[in-house]
Design an enzyme around this catalytic site. Sequence first.
Site, short mmCIF file in Angstrom:
data_model
loop_
_atom_site.label_atom_id
_atom_site.label_comp_id
_atom_site.label_asym_id
_atom_site.label_seq_id
_atom_site.Cartn_x
_atom_site.Cartn_y
_atom_site.Cartn_z
N LYS B 72 0.85 -1.20 0.00
CA LYS B 72 0.00 0.00 0.00
C LYS B 72 0.88 1.25 0.00
O LYS B 72 1.89 1.30 0.72
CB LYS B 72 -0.89 -0.04 1.24
CG LYS B 72 -1.99 1.00 1.30
CD LYS B 72 -2.83 0.77 2.58
CE LYS B 72 -3.95 1.77 2.73
NZ LYS B 72 -4.73 1.55 3.98
N SER B 147 -9.70 1.51 3.04
CA SER B 147 -8.81 2.27 2.19
C SER B 147 -7.77 1.42 1.45
O SER B 147 -7.20 1.88 0.46
CB SER B 147 -8.09 3.33 3.02
OG SER B 147 -7.24 2.72 3.97
N SER B 171 -9.99 -0.92 7.17
CA SER B 171 -9.30 -0.67 5.89
C SER B 171 -8.55 -1.87 5.31
O SER B 171 -8.12 -1.83 4.16
CB SER B 171 -8.33 0.50 6.03
OG SER B 171 -9.04 1.71 5.90
#
Lengths: 92, 465
Positions: B72, B147, B171
């Site tokens: 990420k 996310s 997330s």
Amino acid sequence: MKDLIKLANLPISDEQAKSLESAFSETLEVFKNLTDLDISQTEPTNQVTGQENVLREDKIDEDRMLTQSQALQSAKHTHEGFFVVPRLIDEK
Amino acid sequence: MKNNLHKLTLKKALAQIQSGETTAKKIYADCFSQIEAGNKDLNVFLSTNSPTSMKQFENPETTLQNCPIAVKDNICIENEVTTAASTVLEDYKPAYSATLIDNLKLHGGAVIGKTNLDAWAHGSSTETSQFGRTLNPRNPKYLPGGSSGGSAAAVAADMCTAAIGTETAGSIRQPASWCGVVGLKPTYGRVSRYGVIAMASSTDSPGPITKTVEDAAIMLACLAGHDSKDGTTTNQAVPDYVSLLQKSISGLKIGIMYQDIPGLKIANPYVLAAAKVLESLGAKVELVNALDPKYAVSVYTIVQRAEVSSNLARFDGIRFGNDRSYFGDEARRRILLGTHTLRKGYAEKYYQVAQKTRTLFIEDFSRLFSSYDVLISPTSPSFAEPIGASEDSVMFGELADMLLEPSSIAGLPGISVPCFHDEKTNLYLGLNIMAPAWREDLVLQVAHAYEINTDWNSWRKDNND
């Protein structure tokens, strides 16, 4: 809202501020449900690990130090090895 | 030539490299071909490392044996652009790597690229990314969640062998659920936050997003442990998660949460069906009453915004990145709200009340875990939402994550595993399994038992698992 924008250090135009304001009230409305619960005898939780006083020796750890050029490498404006910052005083 | 090696689970990839049947280089190349074929449409990766740029294939004596791992893009890698999906950091190259990246590389993970996310990890859709939304590879008319939507999508699209995300409250698990993959949120403090661009410091928890539960166990073992650079990590030993997976779940007591919460008509029946499977494996399952998650939405929103306003204060464009005029609307909203709930005269009304209510959730979980070994619930109230859905509501993310926020504010570990596949839409539902702090071994054990006794995992057939 104007004070808040200044406090948050956000460059936002009046027009943008207006559109943010409605979202702001909508979110604050959600928080009202917290008055349902009795927390008069409850202590606040600031962290969940239960660890206390995590300290390190007061010794310089060179592994974690950046060189001056590393520290400056991502700055947009530098001057003779320093960060250039906005003028804070005597702006009239 | 493509050998379909991108479809391998991490476990299978490691076995095939070990036996000499294939090489990490070939697996990496196949995953990279998947990125080249799909990234333009799906917008999963913000940056990639082509196979020719990789110098890491010479280190095979490691756990991960140079398998391609997606990371990420809110996790710092030294001298590689790390944006947090915000134009504030569009050209930011950190001078140091996150501890979890050091751990990943030490264990032989090869970073194939950095994945898209909601800007600053603010959101549950990956639509607030300032570099465009990511689409769900299972069905591109739908969102991947967020996310960590890019990391979950990268796994679902076989663009990597495994991925790393971060979770503050949902997330990792929510995008895993929406993309039909496995997402493990470790206990707060289990994986170091050093070098992860801070969002809500009191709940941020990096963790793996993978094809199978066993892959999550392999990855967690590589990432977990004490870090002198993060005072919230502890010295306690990291168990051998992979061997503990084999333990029987017979006799475990499992509580089913949130069957009485309105609005869960879609997901709740599948949780009951999953409970039946666990029961057939010898677990004792019961419905439990828990504190209403609607209060966790308020607690989390207040605490998270407050911590965001403080953490994002450092982005002033002086030492790194662009100035504060580059923040998108979502970040602005969160900074303003957090500034408000912390300011003089309001902190007692909002922040203090939220922190006290947070204690009620911790006490509620302690009560439940005194009677049950693990707790289960839906991961998300429903399937992935269609493109554009997050634009309609300022509370979109919090409602999508409502069932995950209680365990997140309490710092507990949880995993999402696929528990239903809708053949019409090709979309998935996730089962959320939670355990007491530091008991990732338990959530992995129950999730593994469930996974291998059901057909919802889309890789098991291909990999003859």
